[in-house]
Design an enzyme around this catalytic site. Structure first.
Site, PDB file in Angstrom:
ATOM      1  N   ARG A  63       0.823  -1.211   0.000  1.00  0.00           N
ATOM      2  CA  ARG A  63       0.000   0.000   0.000  1.00  0.00           C
ATOM      3  C   ARG A  63       0.860   1.265   0.000  1.00  0.00           C
ATOM      4  O   ARG A  63       0.343   2.368   0.208  1.00  0.00           O
ATOM      5  CB  ARG A  63      -0.933   0.017   1.215  1.00  0.00           C
ATOM      6  CG  ARG A  63      -2.157  -0.891   1.063  1.00  0.00           C
ATOM      7  CD  ARG A  63      -2.983  -1.003   2.335  1.00  0.00           C
ATOM      8  NE  ARG A  63      -3.295   0.287   2.911  1.00  0.00           N
ATOM      9  CZ  ARG A  63      -2.807   0.728   4.075  1.00  0.00           C
ATOM     10  NH1 ARG A  63      -1.949  -0.002   4.755  1.00  0.00           N
ATOM     11  NH2 ARG A  63      -3.163   1.892   4.537  1.00  0.00           N
ATOM     12  N   LYS A  64       2.145   1.117  -0.221  1.00  0.00           N
ATOM     13  CA  LYS A  64       3.037   2.288  -0.279  1.00  0.00           C
ATOM     14  C   LYS A  64       2.931   2.915  -1.671  1.00  0.00           C
ATOM     15  O   LYS A  64       3.816   2.794  -2.518  1.00  0.00           O
ATOM     16  CB  LYS A  64       4.469   1.884   0.043  1.00  0.00           C
ATOM     17  CG  LYS A  64       4.632   1.426   1.488  1.00  0.00           C
ATOM     18  CD  LYS A  64       6.047   0.962   1.792  1.00  0.00           C
ATOM     19  CE  LYS A  64       6.156   0.485   3.232  1.00  0.00           C
ATOM     20  NZ  LYS A  64       7.501  -0.055   3.548  1.00  0.00           N
TER      21      LYS A  64
END
Length: 286
Positions: free
Chosen positions: A137-138
């Site tokens: 999710r970066k």
């Protein structure tokens, strides 16, 4: 390739609408002041750096969302290798429409092609193993759909899309609850009470925590910042009872060695946060 399920027409329409509004506001005055309304022209997408091309389908959607009469002739599809000098597509129609959408198309394609190229390079290191490469999710806020899509185009596997489609109990969740056992019990109770169909993943930092996670019966155990020897021990302990995921500080050079530990997945934030944009340009066809 087939568009991922999360890249829905609704999601893309919202993304494109917001991006165009951010850029154009009350008008593309450079274009409105110099280009006649009825002028028809063509432009070619020129590849200026070897890459795995990504964002072609999105580019066509952007063009047609802005002006349904624009025509796009595609020569290189998403996921195909492109070399310096290649022409990926030619767009034809209103010169005003082409100019007003040019930067959004390029911004998306340059970023997506960079991610797809990096992902393809990393994924190639895992050929011959059973380990799959995951993203994280970066991602860039409000641009996740494109970045995740680019990972898929490059041959990687998408992890959970957001906080809503999987329960991942990380170090802070565990520390706030006092133990993995407590956190997993609460998560399972939550799933049952709310009638959700969600898998549970737990982050572990030691072999003791791996043992506790196995006993808690979760769907996947993340092995966070462990060396390869410890990962091998963890995989032996798990013994196929659930999936395993290596994570934390992963680099390209480590991939083969980590895969040799027998983990199901390797997740790497670098795929989306450290990819360099690919040089592409949209040039008028003279």
């Amino acid at each position: 390739m087939k568009r991922p399920s999360y890249a829905t027409d609704k999601v893309l329409k919202t993304f494109i609408k917001n991006a165009l509004e951010e850029d154009i506001q009350d008008g593309d005055h450079s274009t409105l002041s110099t280009i006649p309304k009825d002028l028809k022209q063509s432009a070619k997408l020129l590849v200026k750096q070897d890459c795995i091309l990504a964002g072609v389908e999105l580019a066509e959607i952007i063009f047609k969302t802005f002006d349904k009469d624009l025509k796009v002739e595609i020569f290189i599809k998403d996921g195909q290798a492109a070399k310096i000098g290649d022409i990926a597509f030619i767009v034809t129609g209103s010169a005003r429409s082409i100019l007003s959408t040019e930067r959004l198309v390029l911004n998306c394609m340059q970023r997506m092609s960079g991610i797809a190229t990096l992902t393809h390079d990393w994924d190639s290191r895992l050929v011959g193993t059973k380990t799959k490469l995951l993203d994280t999710r970066k991602t860039t806020p409000n641009f996740r759909v494109c970045e995740k899509w680019a990972v898929a185009i490059g041959g990687g596997t998408n992890h959970r899309y957001g906080l809503y489609d999987m329960i991942m109990l990380k170090d802070n969740h565990i520390d706030y609850n006092g133990s993995i056992t407590n956190a997993v019990k609460m998560a399972k109770d939550y799933i049952k009470t709310n009638k959700k169909k969600l898998k549970i993943e737990v982050e572990t930092r030691s072999l003791e925590e791996v043992k506790e996670a196995i006993k808690a019966k979760v769907d996947r155990i993340m092995l966070d910042n462990m060396n390869v020897a410890m990962m091998k021990q963890a995989v032996e302990m798990i013994n196929g009872s659930c999936e395993s995921e290596a994570s934390g500080g992963i680099t390209r050079d480590m991939l083969k060695e980590i895969a040799s530990a027998g983990v199901t997945y390797i997740s790497a934030g670098a795929l989306t946060h450290s990819a360099e944009n690919i040089d592409l340009s949209l040039k008028a066809v003279k």
